[in-house]
Design a protein around this motif. Structure first.
Motif, PDB file in Angstrom:
ATOM      1  N   ILE A 180      51.016  38.074  41.914  1.00 26.21           N
ATOM      2  CA  ILE A 180      50.879  38.494  40.512  1.00 26.21           C
ATOM      3  C   ILE A 180      50.703  37.326  39.538  1.00 26.21           C
ATOM      4  N   PRO A 181      51.440  36.231  39.648  1.00 29.61           N
ATOM      5  CA  PRO A 181      51.205  35.130  38.688  1.00 29.61           C
ATOM      6  C   PRO A 181      49.762  34.594  38.705  1.00 29.61           C
ATOM      7  N   LEU A 182      49.193  34.519  39.893  1.00 30.20           N
ATOM      8  CA  LEU A 182      47.808  34.068  40.033  1.00 30.20           C
ATOM      9  C   LEU A 182      46.858  35.031  39.301  1.00 30.20           C
ATOM     10  N   TYR A 183      47.086  36.322  39.466  1.00 30.05           N
ATOM     11  CA  TYR A 183      46.207  37.318  38.834  1.00 30.05           C
ATOM     12  C   TYR A 183      46.433  37.410  37.324  1.00 30.05           C
ATOM     13  N   ILE A 184      47.647  37.163  36.881  1.00 31.44           N
ATOM     14  CA  ILE A 184      47.900  37.135  35.426  1.00 31.44           C
ATOM     15  C   ILE A 184      47.136  35.961  34.817  1.00 31.44           C
ATOM     16  N   LYS A 185      47.148  34.831  35.501  1.00 29.75           N
ATOM     17  CA  LYS A 185      46.386  33.678  35.028  1.00 29.75           C
ATOM     18  C   LYS A 185      44.901  34.025  34.992  1.00 29.75           C
ATOM     19  N   GLU A 186      44.410  34.713  35.992  1.00 35.59           N
ATOM     20  CA  GLU A 186      43.022  35.162  36.027  1.00 35.59           C
ATOM     21  C   GLU A 186      42.722  36.076  34.848  1.00 35.59           C
TER      22      GLU A 186
ATOM     23  N   VAL B 255      28.957  43.511  51.241  1.00 36.25           N
ATOM     24  CA  VAL B 255      28.945  44.729  50.416  1.00 36.25           C
ATOM     25  C   VAL B 255      30.243  44.834  49.617  1.00 36.25           C
ATOM     26  N   ILE B 256      31.354  44.598  50.270  1.00 30.98           N
ATOM     27  CA  ILE B 256      32.646  44.661  49.569  1.00 30.98           C
ATOM     28  C   ILE B 256      32.721  43.591  48.478  1.00 30.98           C
ATOM     29  N   ALA B 257      32.263  42.388  48.786  1.00 32.31           N
ATOM     30  CA  ALA B 257      32.280  41.306  47.787  1.00 32.31           C
ATOM     31  C   ALA B 257      31.395  41.659  46.593  1.00 32.31           C
ATOM     32  N   TYR B 258      30.231  42.226  46.856  1.00 32.96           N
ATOM     33  CA  TYR B 258      29.320  42.616  45.770  1.00 32.96           C
ATOM     34  C   TYR B 258      29.952  43.712  44.908  1.00 32.96           C
ATOM     35  N   GLN B 259      30.506  44.720  45.556  1.00 35.94           N
ATOM     36  CA  GLN B 259      31.146  45.815  44.807  1.00 35.94           C
ATOM     37  C   GLN B 259      32.314  45.288  43.972  1.00 35.94           C
ATOM     38  N   THR B 260      33.097  44.427  44.564  1.00 34.87           N
ATOM     39  CA  THR B 260      34.241  43.850  43.851  1.00 34.87           C
ATOM     40  C   THR B 260      33.777  43.055  42.624  1.00 34.87           C
ATOM     41  N   ALA B 261      32.769  42.216  42.824  1.00 36.27           N
ATOM     42  CA  ALA B 261      32.243  41.420  41.703  1.00 36.27           C
ATOM     43  C   ALA B 261      31.671  42.322  40.618  1.00 36.27           C
TER      44      ALA B 261
ATOM     45  N   PRO C  37      36.348  44.846  33.715  1.00 38.10           N
ATOM     46  CA  PRO C  37      37.370  43.820  34.001  1.00 38.10           C
ATOM     47  C   PRO C  37      38.800  44.304  33.792  1.00 38.10           C
ATOM     48  N   GLY C  38      39.062  45.077  32.755  1.00 36.75           N
ATOM     49  CA  GLY C  38      40.431  45.563  32.522  1.00 36.75           C
ATOM     50  C   GLY C  38      40.895  46.489  33.627  1.00 36.75           C
ATOM     51  N   ASP C  39      40.068  47.466  33.946  1.00 38.57           N
ATOM     52  CA  ASP C  39      40.409  48.405  35.020  1.00 38.57           C
ATOM     53  C   ASP C  39      40.560  47.684  36.361  1.00 38.57           C
ATOM     54  N   TYR C  40      39.642  46.761  36.608  1.00 38.75           N
ATOM     55  CA  TYR C  40      39.677  46.018  37.864  1.00 38.75           C
ATOM     56  C   TYR C  40      40.990  45.234  37.994  1.00 38.75           C
ATOM     57  N   MET C  41      41.313  44.471  36.951  1.00 39.43           N
ATOM     58  CA  MET C  41      42.519  43.641  37.021  1.00 39.43           C
ATOM     59  C   MET C  41      43.785  44.496  37.056  1.00 39.43           C
ATOM     60  N   ALA C  42      43.784  45.622  36.339  1.00 41.34           N
ATOM     61  CA  ALA C  42      44.951  46.523  36.384  1.00 41.34           C
ATOM     62  C   ALA C  42      45.151  47.049  37.798  1.00 41.34           C
ATOM     63  N   SER C  43      44.065  47.435  38.440  1.00 46.09           N
ATOM     64  CA  SER C  43      44.151  47.927  39.814  1.00 46.09           C
ATOM     65  C   SER C  43      44.607  46.828  40.767  1.00 46.09           C
ATOM     66  N   LEU C  44      44.070  45.631  40.572  1.00 51.43           N
ATOM     67  CA  LEU C  44      44.454  44.511  41.416  1.00 51.43           C
ATOM     68  C   LEU C  44      45.939  44.182  41.252  1.00 51.43           C
ATOM     69  N   LEU C  45      46.408  44.150  40.010  1.00 53.95           N
ATOM     70  CA  LEU C  45      47.826  43.870  39.760  1.00 53.95           C
ATOM     71  C   LEU C  45      48.724  44.951  40.346  1.00 53.95           C
ATOM     72  N   ALA C  46      48.293  46.198  40.242  1.00 49.51           N
ATOM     73  CA  ALA C  46      49.099  47.314  40.738  1.00 49.51           C
ATOM     74  C   ALA C  46      49.219  47.314  42.264  1.00 49.51           C
ATOM     75  N   SER C  47      48.232  46.727  42.937  1.00 49.11           N
ATOM     76  CA  SER C  47      48.249  46.765  44.402  1.00 49.11           C
ATOM     77  C   SER C  47      48.619  45.416  45.025  1.00 49.11           C
TER      78      SER C  47
END
Length: 181
Positions: A173-179, A144-150, A157-167
């Motif tokens: 962070i370098p890995l997520y910036i590349k993503e 369920v978590i994987a499905y919600q995340t996907a 995508p912008g909101d998701y990645m901003a939230s991921l970077l913030a947390s």
């Protein structure tokens, strides 16, 4: 996992739960056959008919600890207490504990119609399965978590990645910036 999802072509949350549990060292041995059964290229087989009700939702193969408990208790005649001891042994990767019950288990399968060869093969598979067997509730939560995340990553995508970077930690962070790129 991406390749597996493409090959399996899940159509329900139950499929995602199954894949989450099956993509582990123990039940991974069954993935190719499960895919063949799901797509109708192969028929599920059961060493005794009594296993069909327990394994039909997972395309003929044991994927969850609960299925092993049911096979031991409902098919092979073990008490629920013994079946739970076996489940716990598998959960803690205590293969030696499981092996103590296998001679009786194999004999019970043969008594209800399995060939000795099939009973041996299934027991050997259980040893491999016990290396990392998952229970269904854990797999459900992760799926369920994987499905919600996907879903969030795809539709926002912008909101998701901003939230991921913030947390994230500084190391991630370098890995997520590349993503993001």
């Amino acid at each position: 996992m991406r390749d597996l999802l493409k090959r399996f072509k899940p159509t329900s949350l139950d499929d995602l739960i199954l894949l989450n549990a099956a993509y582990r060292p123990g039940p991974m041995q069954y993935l190719d056959e499960i895919i063949e059964v799901k797509h109708g290229r192969k028929k599920a087989t059961y060493i005794v008919p009594e296993m069909e009700n327990i394994l039909k939702n997972t395309y003929g193969k044991p994927i969850y600890q609960e299925q092993i408990m049911k096979i031991f208790s409902e098919v092979a005649g073990f008490s629920l207490g013994e079946a739970d001891i076996i489940r716990r042994a598998m959960a803690k990767k205590k293969t030696k504990e499981l092996e103590k019950y296998l001679p009786r288990f194999k004999n019970a399968l043969v008594e209800i119609g399995a060939s000795r060869e099939d009973a041996e093969k299934f027991s050997d598979e259980l040893i491999e399965f016990s290396k990392y067997a998952f229970n269904k509730s854990h797999s459900t939560a992760y799926a369920v978590i994987a499905y919600q995340t996907a879903w969030f990553k795809y539709y926002y995508p912008g909101d998701y990645m901003a939230s991921l970077l913030a947390s994230s930690s500084l190391k991630e962070i370098p890995l997520y910036i590349k993503e993001c790129k």
